[in-house]
Scaffold this motif. Structure first.
Motif, short mmCIF file in Angstrom:
data_model
loop_
_atom_site.label_atom_id
_atom_site.label_comp_id
_atom_site.label_asym_id
_atom_site.label_seq_id
_atom_site.Cartn_x
_atom_site.Cartn_y
_atom_site.Cartn_z
N SER A 221 0.81 -1.21 0.00
CA SER A 221 0.00 0.00 0.00
C SER A 221 0.84 1.26 0.00
O SER A 221 0.36 2.35 -0.33
CB SER A 221 -0.94 0.01 1.21
OG SER A 221 -0.20 0.15 2.43
N ARG A 222 2.10 1.15 0.38
CA ARG A 222 2.98 2.31 0.44
C ARG A 222 3.78 2.50 -0.85
O ARG A 222 4.54 3.45 -0.98
CB ARG A 222 3.93 2.19 1.63
CG ARG A 222 3.22 2.15 2.97
CD ARG A 222 4.19 2.24 4.13
NE ARG A 222 3.48 2.22 5.40
CZ ARG A 222 2.90 3.28 5.96
NH1 ARG A 222 2.96 4.44 5.34
NH2 ARG A 222 2.27 3.17 7.12
N ILE A 223 3.64 1.57 -1.79
CA ILE A 223 4.40 1.59 -3.04
C ILE A 223 3.49 1.99 -4.19
O ILE A 223 2.38 1.47 -4.33
CB ILE A 223 5.03 0.22 -3.33
CG1 ILE A 223 6.00 -0.17 -2.21
CG2 ILE A 223 5.74 0.22 -4.68
CD1 ILE A 223 6.45 -1.61 -2.26
N THR A 224 3.97 2.91 -5.02
CA THR A 224 3.25 3.30 -6.23
C THR A 224 4.15 3.06 -7.43
O THR A 224 5.20 3.71 -7.55
CB THR A 224 2.83 4.78 -6.20
OG1 THR A 224 2.00 5.02 -5.07
CG2 THR A 224 2.08 5.14 -7.48
N PRO A 225 3.82 2.14 -8.33
CA PRO A 225 4.60 2.01 -9.57
C PRO A 225 4.54 3.31 -10.36
O PRO A 225 3.48 3.92 -10.50
CB PRO A 225 3.90 0.86 -10.30
CG PRO A 225 3.22 0.07 -9.23
CD PRO A 225 2.77 1.11 -8.22
N ILE A 226 5.68 3.73 -10.88
CA ILE A 226 5.76 4.98 -11.64
C ILE A 226 5.95 4.71 -13.13
O ILE A 226 5.27 5.29 -13.97
CB ILE A 226 6.91 5.86 -11.12
CG1 ILE A 226 6.66 6.24 -9.65
CG2 ILE A 226 7.09 7.11 -11.98
CD1 ILE A 226 5.41 7.08 -9.41
N ALA A 242 10.42 1.92 -12.23
CA ALA A 242 10.51 3.11 -11.37
C ALA A 242 9.33 3.07 -10.42
O ALA A 242 8.22 2.67 -10.80
CB ALA A 242 10.49 4.39 -12.19
N TRP A 243 9.57 3.49 -9.18
CA TRP A 243 8.52 3.40 -8.16
C TRP A 243 8.72 4.50 -7.12
O TRP A 243 9.82 5.06 -6.98
CB TRP A 243 8.56 2.03 -7.47
CG TRP A 243 9.80 1.81 -6.65
CD1 TRP A 243 9.96 2.00 -5.30
CD2 TRP A 243 11.09 1.41 -7.13
NE1 TRP A 243 11.25 1.73 -4.91
CE2 TRP A 243 11.97 1.37 -6.02
CE3 TRP A 243 11.60 1.07 -8.40
CZ2 TRP A 243 13.30 1.00 -6.14
CZ3 TRP A 243 12.94 0.71 -8.50
CH2 TRP A 243 13.77 0.69 -7.39
N SER A 244 7.65 4.79 -6.40
CA SER A 244 7.74 5.69 -5.25
C SER A 244 7.34 4.92 -4.00
O SER A 244 6.68 3.88 -4.08
CB SER A 244 6.83 6.91 -5.43
OG SER A 244 5.46 6.52 -5.33
N PHE A 245 7.73 5.46 -2.85
CA PHE A 245 7.48 4.78 -1.57
C PHE A 245 7.23 5.83 -0.51
O PHE A 245 7.94 6.85 -0.45
CB PHE A 245 8.68 3.91 -1.19
CG PHE A 245 8.51 3.14 0.09
CD1 PHE A 245 7.55 2.16 0.22
CD2 PHE A 245 9.34 3.40 1.18
CE1 PHE A 245 7.40 1.44 1.41
CE2 PHE A 245 9.20 2.69 2.36
CZ PHE A 245 8.23 1.71 2.48
N GLU A 246 6.21 5.62 0.30
CA GLU A 246 5.92 6.52 1.41
C GLU A 246 6.08 5.77 2.72
O GLU A 246 5.36 4.80 2.99
CB GLU A 246 4.50 7.08 1.28
CG GLU A 246 4.32 7.95 0.03
CD GLU A 246 2.99 8.65 -0.01
OE1 GLU A 246 2.74 9.50 0.87
OE2 GLU A 246 2.20 8.35 -0.92
N ARG A 247 7.03 6.21 3.52
CA ARG A 247 7.29 5.55 4.80
C ARG A 247 6.24 5.96 5.83
O ARG A 247 5.57 6.99 5.68
CB ARG A 247 8.70 5.91 5.30
CG ARG A 247 9.79 5.52 4.31
CD ARG A 247 11.18 5.56 4.92
NE ARG A 247 11.59 6.89 5.36
CZ ARG A 247 12.14 7.81 4.57
NH1 ARG A 247 12.34 7.55 3.28
NH2 ARG A 247 12.49 8.98 5.04
N ALA A 248 6.14 5.19 6.88
CA ALA A 248 5.12 5.43 7.91
C ALA A 248 5.29 6.80 8.57
O ALA A 248 4.31 7.41 9.01
CB ALA A 248 5.16 4.33 8.96
N ASN A 249 6.53 7.29 8.64
CA ASN A 249 6.79 8.58 9.29
C ASN A 249 6.64 9.76 8.34
O ASN A 249 6.97 10.89 8.70
CB ASN A 249 8.17 8.58 9.93
CG ASN A 249 9.31 8.55 8.90
OD1 ASN A 249 9.06 8.36 7.71
ND2 ASN A 249 10.54 8.72 9.37
N GLY A 250 6.19 9.50 7.10
CA GLY A 250 6.00 10.58 6.13
C GLY A 250 7.17 10.77 5.19
O GLY A 250 7.08 11.54 4.23
N GLY A 251 8.29 10.10 5.45
CA GLY A 251 9.43 10.18 4.55
C GLY A 251 9.11 9.52 3.22
O GLY A 251 8.27 8.61 3.14
#
Length: 416
Positions: A221-226, A242-251
């Motif tokens: 759920s924290r990964i978005t394919p780009i 290519a992908w993006s990732f959102e860590r639990a702390n907002g990073g």
């Protein structure tokens, strides 16, 4: 628009002549127009100028050159990315700290980083850049504070079956050793149109080296394919490149396995994606049209008059800069004239990202390269490879006049 026509002058530390100098601790300053600012310290015409601390600080870390010309060209790739950032209004006021030639020896380079961009050989460089415990601890501290991270090409690769580098927790994915790779012409397609990293990014086709097999974070759920593409060509499958990732702390994190070739940055959509990703991981706004590189270094033939040369006066003589990216009259070379007073010499230094050709126009000098010293007179030329420590001393009774040329418009110098 090609790579050479899209570069813009920008970098972390400028030499007094308006040229790039990335030292162990680089501080951003805006490039001078035609005359340099008054120097604070002077070595080789390289002056470290401290700018007011901005709210956003982008740290670029490049590895050592390891492949053939144009491949894994981190010493030129990092200045290129820095130039693109500096040229874009989206990064106005941001500080860009660019480190080439390997991991910085001064950990203070990372202080206050909003995002860290890694562009190096994750396993082919020895020792591996991320294997040292103190480096892991440094990055872990940044990640815990919400700092962003961007990994290009092999920077997302860790030693096979390594369990000490928590890259999957920082970046959302990793490549497990040299598991596989493919070099081919591929059509890459945005996997979404709603993520800021894909703003202004269209479908594009180009040749690069890609890594098809990645190990992703368990929390999908924290990964978005780009970007997606079908590869390898022998048995094509839909792959996330290519992908993006959102860590639990907002990073935030972003990874892309391409950029093996420096010419990869010739692709407009790739450039926009990388700029978008750096902004997004730094928590800067990304415009709906994406971040488009601005302008060119040399839009047409340029004549630089003698009066327009950048004169960087030194205690030991003078430096006249004729061409460079900072002067907006070359995208590929830095050239200049050096005048050394009798009995004087410039300090020992080296260039981590470019070769130098030095020719003696008049006078007599003693030139030292590493531990070898030779006497050069009018008409003599010396070729100085990147990384070689060198300096020149005037052993004649009149001024020594030298011409110098570098195979990068973003000449870097580290002095002692």
């Amino acid at each position: 628009m090609s790579l050479r026509s899209s570069l813009l002058p920008a970098i972390a530390v400028l030499a007094a002549g308006g040229l790039l100098s990335i030292c162990a601790r680089a501080i951003t300053a805006d490039p001078p127009a035609t005359t340099p600012p008054a120097p604070a310290t002077s070595t080789l015409g390289a002056t470290t100028i401290t700018a007011p601390r901005p709210a956003t600080r982008i740290v670029l870390i490049g590895g050592k050159k390891s492949h053939d010309a144009g491949e894994h060209d981190y010493p030129n790739g990092i200045p290129l990315i820095a130039a693109l950032l500096k040229a874009s209004p989206a990064f106005a006021g941001a500080e860009v700290r660019a480190q080439t030639g390997g991991w910085p020896s001064d950990p203070a380079v990372f202080d206050g980083a909003s995002t860290v961009v890694l562009y190096f050989d994750g396993v082919q460089e020895k020792p591996e850049p991320l294997i040292a415990a103190e480096r892991i601890a440094r990055l872990e501290k940044l990640m815990a504070a919400g700092t962003g991270i961007v990994c290009l090409h092999q920077a997302s690769t860790v030693p096979k079956d390594n369990t000490t580098i928590p890259l999957v927790s920082w970046l959302g994915a990793k490549r497990n050793g040299m598991v596989d790779r493919t070099t081919e012409t591929v059509t890459l397609k945005p996997a979404t149109t709603t993520h800021p990293i894909t703003f202004g990014v269209g479908e594009f086709t180009y040749k690069d080296e890609f890594y098809p097999t990645l190990m992703f974070n368990d929390d999908a759920s924290r990964i978005t394919p780009i970007l997606r593409a079908a590869l390898p060509k022998e048995k094509p499958e839909d792959r996330v490149l290519a992908w993006s990732f959102e860590r639990a702390n907002g990073g935030r994190g972003f990874g892309f396995t391409g950029c093996h070739y420096i010419t990869s940055f010739d692709e407009p959509s790739l450039r926009t994606m990388v700029l978008n990703a750096i902004a997004w991981t730094a928590k800067l706004p990304v415009p709906a049209e994406g971040i488009q590189p601005q302008g060119t270094v040399v839009p047409k033939s340029v004549v630089t008059r003698a009066a327009d040369r950048v004169n960087a006066k030194q205690a030991w003589g003078e430096l006249f800069w004729h061409t460079s990216a900072a002067m907006k009259n070359s995208a590929v070379m830095t050239t200049g004239t050096v005048i050394i007073k009798p009995g004087q010499g410039n300090p020992r230094h080296y260039h981590p990202n470019c070769d130098e050709i030095l020719s003696v126009v008049s006078g007599r000098i003693e030139h030292t390269m590493n531990e070898v010293t030779v006497v050069l007179e009018a008409g003599d030329t010396v070729s100085i490879p990147r990384g070689a420590l060198h300096n020149a001393k005037n052993i004649g009774e009149v001024d020594a006049v030298l011409t110098i040329a570098f195979d990068s418009a973003y000449r870097e110098v580290i002095g002692y």
